[in-house]
Design an enzyme around this catalytic site. Structure first.
Site, PDB file in Angstrom:
ATOM      1  N   LYS A 149      -4.295 -17.568 -24.188  1.00  0.00           N
ATOM      2  CA  LYS A 149      -5.619 -16.950 -24.346  1.00  0.00           C
ATOM      3  C   LYS A 149      -6.370 -17.669 -25.462  1.00  0.00           C
ATOM      4  O   LYS A 149      -5.875 -17.792 -26.578  1.00  0.00           O
ATOM      5  CB  LYS A 149      -5.479 -15.470 -24.679  1.00  0.00           C
ATOM      6  CG  LYS A 149      -6.802 -14.768 -25.004  1.00  0.00           C
ATOM      7  CD  LYS A 149      -6.557 -13.341 -25.482  1.00  0.00           C
ATOM      8  CE  LYS A 149      -7.832 -12.709 -26.039  1.00  0.00           C
ATOM      9  NZ  LYS A 149      -7.600 -11.361 -26.606  1.00  0.00           N
ATOM     10  N   ASP A 162     -14.462 -13.210 -30.765  1.00  0.00           N
ATOM     11  CA  ASP A 162     -14.619 -12.034 -29.912  1.00  0.00           C
ATOM     12  C   ASP A 162     -15.477 -10.989 -30.605  1.00  0.00           C
ATOM     13  O   ASP A 162     -15.026 -10.279 -31.496  1.00  0.00           O
ATOM     14  CB  ASP A 162     -13.257 -11.451 -29.563  1.00  0.00           C
ATOM     15  CG  ASP A 162     -13.361 -10.247 -28.634  1.00  0.00           C
ATOM     16  OD1 ASP A 162     -14.424 -10.090 -27.997  1.00  0.00           O
ATOM     17  OD2 ASP A 162     -12.382  -9.494 -28.534  1.00  0.00           O
ATOM     18  N   LYS A 205     -17.690  -4.702 -30.967  1.00  0.00           N
ATOM     19  CA  LYS A 205     -16.699  -4.156 -31.881  1.00  0.00           C
ATOM     20  C   LYS A 205     -17.369  -3.632 -33.158  1.00  0.00           C
ATOM     21  O   LYS A 205     -18.434  -4.125 -33.557  1.00  0.00           O
ATOM     22  CB  LYS A 205     -15.709  -5.245 -32.304  1.00  0.00           C
ATOM     23  CG  LYS A 205     -14.801  -5.781 -31.234  1.00  0.00           C
ATOM     24  CD  LYS A 205     -13.925  -6.890 -31.805  1.00  0.00           C
ATOM     25  CE  LYS A 205     -13.020  -7.490 -30.752  1.00  0.00           C
ATOM     26  NZ  LYS A 205     -11.954  -6.568 -30.322  1.00  0.00           N
ATOM     27  N   ASP A 238      -8.481 -14.887 -32.345  1.00  0.00           N
ATOM     28  CA  ASP A 238      -8.240 -14.356 -31.005  1.00  0.00           C
ATOM     29  C   ASP A 238      -7.946 -15.464 -29.995  1.00  0.00           C
ATOM     30  O   ASP A 238      -7.751 -15.184 -28.813  1.00  0.00           O
ATOM     31  CB  ASP A 238      -9.434 -13.520 -30.536  1.00  0.00           C
ATOM     32  CG  ASP A 238      -9.041 -12.457 -29.525  1.00  0.00           C
ATOM     33  OD1 ASP A 238      -7.864 -12.062 -29.516  1.00  0.00           O
ATOM     34  OD2 ASP A 238      -9.902 -12.013 -28.756  1.00  0.00           O
ATOM     35  N   ASP A 254     -14.964  -5.695 -23.917  1.00  0.00           N
ATOM     36  CA  ASP A 254     -14.098  -6.049 -25.031  1.00  0.00           C
ATOM     37  C   ASP A 254     -12.646  -6.233 -24.585  1.00  0.00           C
ATOM     38  O   ASP A 254     -11.771  -6.463 -25.408  1.00  0.00           O
ATOM     39  CB  ASP A 254     -14.178  -4.986 -26.126  1.00  0.00           C
ATOM     40  CG  ASP A 254     -13.554  -5.454 -27.431  1.00  0.00           C
ATOM     41  OD1 ASP A 254     -13.463  -6.681 -27.632  1.00  0.00           O
ATOM     42  OD2 ASP A 254     -13.132  -4.594 -28.238  1.00  0.00           O
ATOM     43  N   GLU A 299     -11.716  -8.772 -22.674  1.00  0.00           N
ATOM     44  CA  GLU A 299     -12.070 -10.040 -22.043  1.00  0.00           C
ATOM     45  C   GLU A 299     -10.874 -10.966 -21.845  1.00  0.00           C
ATOM     46  O   GLU A 299     -10.888 -11.841 -20.992  1.00  0.00           O
ATOM     47  CB  GLU A 299     -13.138 -10.753 -22.872  1.00  0.00           C
ATOM     48  CG  GLU A 299     -12.652 -11.495 -24.106  1.00  0.00           C
ATOM     49  CD  GLU A 299     -11.993 -10.619 -25.155  1.00  0.00           C
ATOM     50  OE1 GLU A 299     -11.031 -11.070 -25.808  1.00  0.00           O
ATOM     51  OE2 GLU A 299     -12.435  -9.461 -25.334  1.00  0.00           O
ATOM     52  N   ARG A 303      -7.843 -10.621 -20.662  1.00  0.00           N
ATOM     53  CA  ARG A 303      -7.169 -10.608 -19.362  1.00  0.00           C
ATOM     54  C   ARG A 303      -8.014 -11.250 -18.272  1.00  0.00           C
ATOM     55  O   ARG A 303      -7.479 -11.752 -17.280  1.00  0.00           O
ATOM     56  CB  ARG A 303      -6.778  -9.175 -18.996  1.00  0.00           C
ATOM     57  CG  ARG A 303      -7.922  -8.241 -18.705  1.00  0.00           C
ATOM     58  CD  ARG A 303      -7.485  -6.782 -18.721  1.00  0.00           C
ATOM     59  NE  ARG A 303      -7.193  -6.335 -20.080  1.00  0.00           N
ATOM     60  CZ  ARG A 303      -6.784  -5.093 -20.382  1.00  0.00           C
ATOM     61  NH1 ARG A 303      -6.607  -4.203 -19.428  1.00  0.00           N
ATOM     62  NH2 ARG A 303      -6.543  -4.759 -21.634  1.00  0.00           N
TER      63      ARG A 303
END
Length: 504
Positions: A271, A276, A283, A294, A353, A355, A357
């Protein structure tokens, strides 16, 4: 390497081994030199320290009685020596506890910190450490590192490891070199994750991958936004749509010497959310502060691929970096959108949020359809549920194959990166059913958030032997202690390398 080579080429000691401590001390200039000696409970556990102190011409019994060193794993007692009187200026007596590989790793990490800035560190541990030698060396390399700093000169090292490190009492030069390579790979993963996101975007990560490929002989392929659109990577395009810096997919290929079409292939998927914000479902500020890390999964995969040649990994390894910035803009994807992933599966978006996956699904589906992997493993800072369940202690591992899961758990046990097997419970699967698409993106009204995310990813791996490592908890550290520095940990790097090395 480019100007930011402290990221891709972290500053570590030059390591070597030799049988005789006396020979090393004879060529050591005392200023800036340190001698490290181990201590374990009981008289037998102090023999190595006594021998090391005696080799300097010291009264070992008097030194130990005066300084009263503790033998708890990772405890360091410093014995300063007069300038010019001996071959070294300091002796570090390091506790090794019960002598387990975990204790030796803790000892190494403490010594790594304590020898920062030294000209030479002589580790008189080779004859006593046994099977823990690799753990000790890995710990020392990891402990000597601190997060880079970004100054007017660009990226600079956060700490200076000892210039030279010598392990005495052993002939296992190969084992030491391998340990250094694994630990350095983890430092590369950390450095990439620590890089500020106004520098680090998907294109920057792709450029780093190309630099690594040139340096290590990897074949590198990059999909830009036009190629992603042409080939149907709808998940990456959706998540990256709101950003001024478009998404990328990067493929890196390691081919061992003599590889043929029948040589098994491992595919690693990381990933790579370079920052993010949470997207339109943004967030809170506190939740956004650490989001430059992230993309740790992609950083780990890149670092693992970079080390494959040095470690002579005997199988074909392909790394896929799913890179995007989840930002807010006029083209941001929305709750309720239906996204078409690579291969045609449609997904109803439930939360912008979640994202990770979505980009991972594209890469996993590509691996299943195009690469025919014998084993498929992904690593991601994916769910808060994983962090809540296991904290920083262990990472959940989900798998469709028990043998793969157990091999990864065993590899983690050898490197101190604990994996906790979790079930892919089909009880939750119906929560992913959608009224308007093939799948729901998330599930509402049920628990098991880490399980739900893993079940979602499973939809894109076909019948492959697949494992998913959710490092949302273990991928970050709040403290500078043990083998971790504050911030991104690179958890999983050495684990994956040990697993790959074992495929002989």
């Amino acid at each position: 390497m480019p100007r930011d080579d402290v990221i891709l080429d972290p500053r570590t000691s030059t390591w070597s081994v030799t049988d005789r401590l006396e020979d090393v001390l004879a060529t050591t200039v005392s200023e800036g030199a340190v001698l490290v000696a181990p201590l374990a409970p009981g008289d037998d556990g102090r023999c190595a320290a006594v021998a090391a102190l005696t080799s300097l011409g010291l009264d070992a019994a008097l030194v130990l009685e005066t300084h009263e060193p503790r033998d708890t794993a990772g405890t360091v007692t410093t014995v300063p020596l007069a300038p010019g009187a001996h071959a070294v200026r300091r002796v570090l007596l390091v506790g090794t506890g019960d002598g387990s590989v975990d204790a030796w790793r803790a000892a190494g990490a403490a010594v790594g910190r304590a020898t920062r800035g030294s000209a030479r560190a002589v580790h008189a541990v080779g004859g006593t450490v046994g099977t823990g030698l690799a753990s000790y060396v890995e710990g020392a390399v990891l402990g000597s590192w601190a997060s880079p700093r970004w100054t007017t000169e660009g990226a600079t090292s956060g700490a200076q490891a000892a210039v030279e490190a010598v392990v005495t009492g052993t002939q296992d030069a190969d084992g030491v070199a391998r340990a250094v390579t694994r630990a350095r790979a983890q430092l590369v993963a950390r450095g990439l994750a620590h890089t500020p996101s106004n520098t680090k975007n998907p294109a920057w990560m792709a450029a780093r991958a190309r630099a690594v490929g040139r340096a290590t002989g990897l074949e590198v392929t990059v999909w830009d936004e036009r190629r992603l659109r042409r080939d149907g990577f709808g998940g990456l395009l959706a998540v990256g749509g709101g950003s001024a810096t478009p998404p990328r997919l990067v493929r890196l290929d390691h081919e061992p010497p003599g590889a043929t079409a029948s040589t098994p292939r491992v595919v690693l998927v990381g990933k790579g959310i370079t920052f993010d914000t949470g997207g339109l479902q943004i967030k809170p500020t506190d939740g956004m502060l650490g989001m430059k890390t992230d993309m740790s999964g992609a950083a780990i995969v890149l670092a693992v691929l970079a080390a494959c040649r040095s470690l002579e990994v005997p199988v074909r390894v392909t790394g896929l970096l799913a890179l995007a910035e989840n930002a807010v803009g006029g083209a941001s994807y929305r709750p309720g959108d239906v996204v078409t992933q690579f291969g045609g599966t449609t997904v109803e978006i439930g939360n912008t949020d979640a994202e990770g996956r979505i980009v991972m699904a594209d890469a996993l589906a590509y691996a299943d359809a195009e690469l025919d992997p014998a084993w498929l493993v992904d690593v991601a800072t994916l769910t808060g549920a994983a962090r809540i369940a296991l904290g920083r202690v262990a990472a959940p591992v989900f798998a469709t194959d028990d043998a793969l899961r157990d091999a990864l758990v065993d590899a983690g046990a050898s490197t101190g990166e604990t994996l906790w097997p979790m079930p892919l419970s089909d009880t939750y699967r119906q929560a992913l059913d959608s009224d308007v698409a093939d799948l729901n993106h998330i599930a509402t009204g049920v628990g098991g958030g880490a399980v739900i995310a893993a079940l979602f990813l499973r939809e894109f791996v076909g019948t492959r032997r697949w494992a998913h490592l959710d490092i949302a908890g273990t991928g970050r550290s709040d403290v500078d202690a043990g083998i971790s520095a504050k911030g991104a940990t690179g958890f999983g790097t050495r684990l994956l390398l040990r697993w790959l090395e074992g495929m002989r």
